[in-house]
Enzyme design. Structure first.
Site, PDB file in Angstrom:
ATOM      1  N   LEU A  59       3.005  13.137  -2.211  1.00 10.49           N
ATOM      2  CA  LEU A  59       1.764  12.183  -1.770  1.00 10.49           C
ATOM      3  C   LEU A  59       1.309  11.675  -2.915  1.00 10.49           C
ATOM      4  O   LEU A  59       1.216  12.266  -4.019  1.00 10.49           O
ATOM      5  CB  LEU A  59       0.595  13.279  -1.152  1.00 10.49           C
ATOM      6  CG  LEU A  59       0.983  14.090   0.178  1.00 10.49           C
ATOM      7  CD1 LEU A  59      -0.040  14.914   0.510  1.00 10.49           C
ATOM      8  CD2 LEU A  59       1.426  12.877   1.262  1.00 10.49           C
ATOM      9  N   ASP A  60       0.650  10.439  -2.786  1.00 12.77           N
ATOM     10  CA  ASP A  60      -0.130   9.802  -3.956  1.00 12.77           C
ATOM     11  C   ASP A  60      -1.204  10.677  -4.693  1.00 12.77           C
ATOM     12  O   ASP A  60      -1.833  11.507  -3.799  1.00 12.77           O
ATOM     13  CB  ASP A  60      -0.698   8.383  -3.683  1.00 12.77           C
ATOM     14  CG  ASP A  60       0.650   7.394  -3.161  1.00 12.77           C
ATOM     15  OD1 ASP A  60       1.576   7.599  -3.653  1.00 12.77           O
ATOM     16  OD2 ASP A  60      -0.092   6.458  -2.630  1.00 12.77           O
ATOM     17  N   ARG A  61      -1.481  10.690  -5.943  1.00 11.93           N
ATOM     18  CA  ARG A  61      -2.622  11.492  -6.259  1.00 11.93           C
ATOM     19  C   ARG A  61      -3.720  11.453  -5.639  1.00 11.93           C
ATOM     20  O   ARG A  61      -4.378  12.465  -5.420  1.00 11.93           O
ATOM     21  CB  ARG A  61      -2.954  10.865  -7.759  1.00 11.93           C
ATOM     22  CG  ARG A  61      -3.828  12.096  -8.826  1.00 11.93           C
ATOM     23  CD  ARG A  61      -3.565  11.542 -10.076  1.00 11.93           C
ATOM     24  NE  ARG A  61      -4.469  12.753 -10.808  1.00 11.93           N
ATOM     25  CZ  ARG A  61      -4.311  13.003 -12.036  1.00 11.93           C
ATOM     26  NH1 ARG A  61      -3.410  12.340 -12.786  1.00 11.93           N
ATOM     27  NH2 ARG A  61      -4.798  14.088 -12.617  1.00 11.93           N
ATOM     28  N   ARG A 162      -0.739   2.686   2.830  1.00  8.40           N
ATOM     29  CA  ARG A 162      -2.049   2.102   1.999  1.00  8.40           C
ATOM     30  C   ARG A 162      -1.935   0.392   2.103  1.00  8.40           C
ATOM     31  O   ARG A 162      -2.766  -0.291   2.789  1.00  8.40           O
ATOM     32  CB  ARG A 162      -2.072   2.373   0.541  1.00  8.40           C
ATOM     33  CG  ARG A 162      -2.394   3.905   0.451  1.00  8.40           C
ATOM     34  CD  ARG A 162      -2.181   4.627  -0.947  1.00  8.40           C
ATOM     35  NE  ARG A 162      -3.188   4.008  -1.944  1.00  8.40           N
ATOM     36  CZ  ARG A 162      -3.080   4.157  -3.179  1.00  8.40           C
ATOM     37  NH1 ARG A 162      -2.276   5.082  -3.692  1.00  8.40           N
ATOM     38  NH2 ARG A 162      -3.991   3.604  -3.856  1.00  8.40           N
TER      39      ARG A 162
END
Length: 223
Positions: A59-61, A162
């Site tokens: 997962l993105d930060r 996103r």
């Protein structure tokens, strides 16, 4: 930082990643979810020496939610194949700034990542430099001028949810990189990996894991 374990057995470890924590190491050298998982296993089972933890997906930060880790190399190989062959089901929740024109639908784009800027661009028409990317979404609720979407990504591309939501003017709250008006106080974005459905690597049964929403004001209207 304590690890929020959602499911565990001899082969897999499923955790609820907080926003702000890296899944895997990068140039910052910051502590990662994989580091915490190794320490957790060492402490819980009193294991000496190195501990194996395989990162199956990321997962993105600034994103929170379900992350699947493998505790054995055999499990890692089998789980990697499940993800490659799209035999898992991932459900995300996102709080967005605008109501989608259609309350449910499918988005298909060709995504091109600019690695130097860590930004992905979405193209509606086929782009030879891009990777075909698809997701389904539906509107779940609206509260206080914010809109809660459920998203099921069919493919798994960098920043896919996103940038695809932003392409239909539904930028995720707090996501300055893709057009959000304001940051969230904790620098997270309102994207949460809510559920993961996968086949257990040895038992071959379907495992379903759900992650509670973050304790963050942006999510409170939807709890």
């Amino acid at each position: 930082m304590a690890l929020d374990v959602l499911f565990e057995d001899n082969h897999v470890l499923v955790v609820n990643k907080p926003a702000g924590l890296l899944v895997h190491g990068d140039e910052t050298g910051d502590i990662t979810l994989a580091d915490l998982a190794k320490e957790y296993i060492k402490d819980k089972y009193n294991k000496p020496g190195n501990v194996f933890v395989g990162v199956v997906h990321r997962l993105d930060r600034p994103v929170s939610g379900v992350v699947l880790l493998a505790k054995t190399s055999k499990a890692l190989t089998r789980l990697n194949e499940l993800f490659r062959s799209k035999k898992t089901r991932k459900i995300y929740w996102a709080v967005v700034q605008n109501k989608p024109v259609q309350e449910s639908g499918a988005l298909v784009h060709w995504l091109v990542k600019d690695a130097s800027k860590n930004v992905t661009k979405a193209f509606a028409k086929e782009n030879p430099a891009g990777a075909r990317s698809e997701l389904n979404y539906k509107l779940l609720a609206s509260q206080q001028g914010k809109f809660l979407l459920e998203v099921n990504p069919i493919t798994g591309r960098p920043h896919q949810i996103r940038v695809q939501l932003a392409s239909m003017r539904c930028t995720i709250a707090g996501d300055l990189k893709y057009g959000a008006a304001n940051p969230l106080p904790d620098k997270s974005i309102a994207l949460h990996a809510r559920e993961l459905h996968f086949e257990h690597p040895t038992l071959k049964t379907t495992i379903t894991v759900s992650a509670p929403l973050p304790d963050n004001p942006i999510w409170k209207p939807f709890v």
